[in-house]
Write a protein that holds these residues in place. Structure first.
Motif, PDB file in Angstrom:
ATOM      1  N   UNK A  32       0.483  -1.061   0.274  1.00 47.14           N
ATOM      2  CA  UNK A  32      -0.165   0.189  -0.004  1.00 47.14           C
ATOM      3  C   UNK A  32       0.894   1.554   0.102  1.00 47.14           C
ATOM      4  N   UNK A  33       1.480   1.248   0.518  1.00 44.13           N
ATOM      5  CA  UNK A  33       3.227   2.310   0.772  1.00 44.13           C
ATOM      6  C   UNK A  33       3.763   2.596  -0.983  1.00 44.13           C
ATOM      7  N   UNK A  34       3.654   0.784  -0.873  1.00 39.60           N
ATOM      8  CA  UNK A  34       4.777   1.747  -2.532  1.00 39.60           C
ATOM      9  C   UNK A  34       3.737   1.676  -2.917  1.00 39.60           C
ATOM     10  N   UNK A  35       2.261   1.829  -3.665  1.00 38.98           N
ATOM     11  CA  UNK A  35       1.555   2.211  -4.658  1.00 38.98           C
ATOM     12  C   UNK A  35       1.486   3.499  -4.496  1.00 38.98           C
ATOM     13  N   UNK A  36       1.158   3.994  -3.026  1.00 41.50           N
ATOM     14  CA  UNK A  36       0.823   5.416  -2.780  1.00 41.50           C
ATOM     15  C   UNK A  36       1.946   6.129  -3.301  1.00 41.50           C
ATOM     16  N   UNK A  37       3.517   5.709  -2.588  1.00 41.70           N
ATOM     17  CA  UNK A  37       4.494   6.518  -2.835  1.00 41.70           C
ATOM     18  C   UNK A  37       5.014   6.973  -4.981  1.00 41.70           C
ATOM     19  N   UNK A  69      -2.418  14.656  -1.993  1.00 40.94           N
ATOM     20  CA  UNK A  69      -3.461  13.962  -2.706  1.00 40.94           C
ATOM     21  C   UNK A  69      -4.031  12.379  -3.428  1.00 40.94           C
ATOM     22  N   UNK A  70      -2.236  12.616  -4.572  1.00 42.97           N
ATOM     23  CA  UNK A  70      -2.648  11.300  -5.442  1.00 42.97           C
ATOM     24  C   UNK A  70      -3.095   9.869  -4.255  1.00 42.97           C
ATOM     25  N   UNK A  71      -1.626  10.121  -3.579  1.00 44.89           N
ATOM     26  CA  UNK A  71      -1.750   9.261  -2.205  1.00 44.89           C
ATOM     27  C   UNK A  71      -2.382   9.219  -1.315  1.00 44.89           C
ATOM     28  N   UNK A  72      -2.425  10.019  -0.752  1.00 39.77           N
ATOM     29  CA  UNK A  72      -4.434   9.402  -0.074  1.00 39.77           C
ATOM     30  C   UNK A  72      -5.593   8.437  -1.206  1.00 39.77           C
ATOM     31  N   UNK A 132      -4.738   6.992  -3.530  1.00 43.83           N
ATOM     32  CA  UNK A 132      -4.415   5.178  -4.071  1.00 43.83           C
ATOM     33  C   UNK A 132      -4.480   4.602  -2.036  1.00 43.83           C
ATOM     34  N   UNK A 133      -3.922   4.910  -1.359  1.00 47.50           N
ATOM     35  CA  UNK A 133      -3.957   4.786  -0.156  1.00 47.50           C
ATOM     36  C   UNK A 133      -5.038   4.183  -0.164  1.00 47.50           C
ATOM     37  N   UNK A 134      -6.087   4.604  -0.272  1.00 41.18           N
ATOM     38  CA  UNK A 134      -8.124   4.597  -0.771  1.00 41.18           C
ATOM     39  C   UNK A 134      -7.923   2.790  -1.003  1.00 41.18           C
ATOM     40  N   UNK A 135      -7.377   2.355  -1.739  1.00 42.76           N
ATOM     41  CA  UNK A 135      -8.141   1.261  -2.797  1.00 42.76           C
ATOM     42  C   UNK A 135      -7.220   0.091  -1.711  1.00 42.76           C
ATOM     43  N   UNK A 136      -6.048  -0.451  -0.983  1.00 40.83           N
ATOM     44  CA  UNK A 136      -6.223  -0.955   0.159  1.00 40.83           C
ATOM     45  C   UNK A 136      -6.521  -0.820   1.553  1.00 40.83           C
TER      46      UNK A 136
END
Length: 200
Positions: free
Chosen positions: A93-98, A186-189, A191-195
Motif C-alpha cells: 500500500x505504501x509503495x503504491x501510494x509513493x 492528494x494522489x497518495x491519499x 491510492x491508499x484508499x484502494x487498500x
C-alpha cells in the motif's frame, strides 16, 4: 549565420558554448512551461537561447523532432521518479501510494510536458518507436514494483487518469485554489484508499 550568442537582452538564458543542444532544450522547456505549445517554434527557441535562427537545425531537423525529444526527456524523468519511489521500503500500500505521489509530482512540475507526452500534439507517434518504448518503460517500472502486473496497470491507469483530469480542470483536488503542488499528497491519499478494508 553563426550560432554564437546574440546581443539581445530580451532573450532567455544564453547557452554555454559547446553545449548548443542542451541550451536549445532548456529554452524549449522554458517556452513550453511558461507560455504554451503554440509559442514553441524553432525560431522562438533560437531567440530564447540567444543563437541564430539556423542553429536549432543542427540538432532538430524540424519542429516535430524537437517535440519528440522533449517528450522522450519527460518519459525518462518520469521513469526515474517512479523507480525512486518504488524503491522505498514498505508494504504494498505504501509503495503504491509513493508511486502515485511521484507520478503526480512530475505532472505538477512539468504540466505542459506531461500534456505533450500523452496528448494529441504528436499525431505521428508511429514514426517514432522510441516514444512507445519510453512509455512502456514507465508502465514496466510500475508493474515491477508491485506483485501483480495487472495491479501495476490499474495503478498506472488510475493515477494517470487522475493527472489528466486535474490538468484539464475537470476535477478539483485543491489545485484551483492552492496550485498543482497539492497533487502528490492528494494522489497518495486516493491510492491508499484502494487498500482500505470497507466497513460492514
Amino acid at each position: 549565420m553563426s550560432d554564437q550568442p546574440m546581443n539581445d537582452t530580451s532573450r532567455g538564458r544564453p547557452y554555454h558554448h559547446g553545449d548548443l543542444r542542451n541550451g536549445l532544450l532548456d529554452a524549449a522547456r522554458a517556452i513550453l512551461e511558461e507560455e504554451d505549445l503554440s509559442q514553441l517554434t524553432l525560431r522562438a527557441v533560437a531567440r530564447k537561447a540567444g543563437v541564430s535562427h539556423a542553429a536549432p537545425y543542427r540538432h532538430f531537423p524540424n519542429h516535430e523532432a524537437l517535440l519528440v525529444e522533449l517528450s522522450l526527456e519527460g518519459f525518462r524523468e518520469l521513469r526515474e521518479m517512479v523507480a525512486e519511489a518504488a524503491g522505498i521500503p514498505g508494504p504494498e500500500s505504501d509503495r503504491t501510494a509513493h508511486i502515485g505521489a511521484a507520478y503526480m509530482r512530475f505532472v505538477a512540475k512539468r504540466p505542459a510536458v506531461a500534456r505533450l507526452m500523452f496528448g494529441g500534439q504528436l499525431p505521428n507517434r508511429e514514426k517514432f518507436p522510441a516514444l512507445g518504448e519510453a512509455a512502456d518503460a514507465v508502465g514496466t517500472e510500475i508493474a515491477n514494483a508491485l506483485p501483480d502486473p495487472a495491479l501495476g496497470m490499474t495503478v498506472w491507469s488510475a493515477v494517470h487518469g487522475l493527472a489528466m483530469l486535474v490538468l484539464e480542470n475537470v476535477i478539483d483536488l485543491g489545485q484551483r485554489r492552492s496550485g498543482l503542488s497539492v497533487l502528490p499528497s492528494r494522489a497518495e491519499i486516493l491510492l491508499r484508499s484502494l487498500f482500505t478494508t470497507p466497513r460492514d
